[in-house]
Design a protein around this motif. Structure first.
Motif, PDB file in Angstrom:
ATOM      1  N   HIS A 174      -7.192   2.590   1.522  1.00 42.23           N
ATOM      2  CA  HIS A 174      -6.727   3.252   0.309  1.00 42.23           C
ATOM      3  C   HIS A 174      -6.990   2.368  -0.890  1.00 42.23           C
ATOM      4  O   HIS A 174      -6.728   1.189  -0.871  1.00 42.23           O
ATOM      5  CB  HIS A 174      -5.224   3.546   0.460  1.00 42.23           C
ATOM      6  N   CYS A 177      -5.867   0.671   5.732  1.00 41.31           N
ATOM      7  CA  CYS A 177      -6.264   2.081   5.742  1.00 41.31           C
ATOM      8  C   CYS A 177      -7.380   2.395   4.746  1.00 41.31           C
ATOM      9  O   CYS A 177      -7.868   3.522   4.709  1.00 41.31           O
ATOM     10  CB  CYS A 177      -5.053   2.980   5.472  1.00 41.31           C
ATOM     11  N   CYS A 231       0.842  -1.181   0.000  1.00 42.18           N
ATOM     12  CA  CYS A 231       0.000   0.000   0.000  1.00 42.18           C
ATOM     13  C   CYS A 231       0.888   1.244   0.000  1.00 42.18           C
ATOM     14  O   CYS A 231       1.774   1.376   0.848  1.00 42.18           O
ATOM     15  CB  CYS A 231      -0.905   0.006   1.224  1.00 42.18           C
ATOM     16  N   LYS A 256       0.216   4.163   0.845  1.00 42.03           N
ATOM     17  CA  LYS A 256      -0.104   5.069   1.951  1.00 42.03           C
ATOM     18  C   LYS A 256       0.446   4.579   3.289  1.00 42.03           C
ATOM     19  O   LYS A 256       1.086   5.332   4.015  1.00 42.03           O
ATOM     20  CB  LYS A 256      -1.634   5.225   2.060  1.00 42.03           C
ATOM     21  N   CYS A 257       0.165   3.300   3.594  1.00 44.10           N
ATOM     22  CA  CYS A 257       0.557   2.804   4.913  1.00 44.10           C
ATOM     23  C   CYS A 257       1.558   1.658   4.832  1.00 44.10           C
ATOM     24  O   CYS A 257       1.919   1.090   5.858  1.00 44.10           O
ATOM     25  CB  CYS A 257      -0.679   2.370   5.697  1.00 44.10           C
TER      26      CYS A 257
HETATM   27 ZN   LIG Z   1      -2.986   1.166   3.311  1.00 45.86          ZN
END
Ligand SMILES: [Zn+2]
Length: 124
Positions: free
Chosen positions: A118, A116, A93, A95-96
């Motif tokens: 996303h 998360c 991911c 984002k995280c």
């Molecule tokens: Zn994520």
């Protein structure tokens, strides 16, 4: 009869057996002095079998089996991992950085991060 030979002694265990197998394998090494090494290894294995210090021999065998089990579990884990890689593709991911497992061969799919939420589109 065979078992009576080892009364009060350590007897054959996995470590002694492994030593004998190792000696048998080393026997095939084309080196003129190999017999000295294989003789010592077999000697150590036989000595262990007839040893009266059972507690110490069992300790040796236990630590040997610990190493064997570690190698075994490492082997099975890496085998399972390579099998997983054939069936799944792992995405990270953005984002995280959660790792996401997606089945292979599904074309372009939208993946939702389980951590998360996303969303991203990836080719599998
Ligand atoms: Zn994520």
């Amino acid at each position: 009869m065979f078992n009576r030979m080892f009364i009060g002694r350590n007897g054959p265990d996995q470590l002694s057996l492994a030593l004998i197998i190792l000696a048998l394998i080393l026997n095939f090494v084309p080196w003129p002095y190999m017999f000295i090494i294989t003789f010592c290894i077999v000697g150590a294995a036989v000595w262990r079998m007839f040893s009266r210090n059972i507690a110490q021999r069992q300790k040796e065998n236990l630590s040997f089996m610990n190493v064997v089990n570690k190698i075994k579990s490492w082997y099975y884990r890496s085998k399972a991992r390579s099998q997983q890689r054939k069936l799944y593709k792992i995405f990270k991911c953005p984002k995280c950085s959660q790792k996401l497992r997606v089945p292979r061969g599904k074309g372009k799919v939208s993946i939702k991060c389980s951590k998360c939420g996303h969303k991203m589109i990836r080719n599998t």
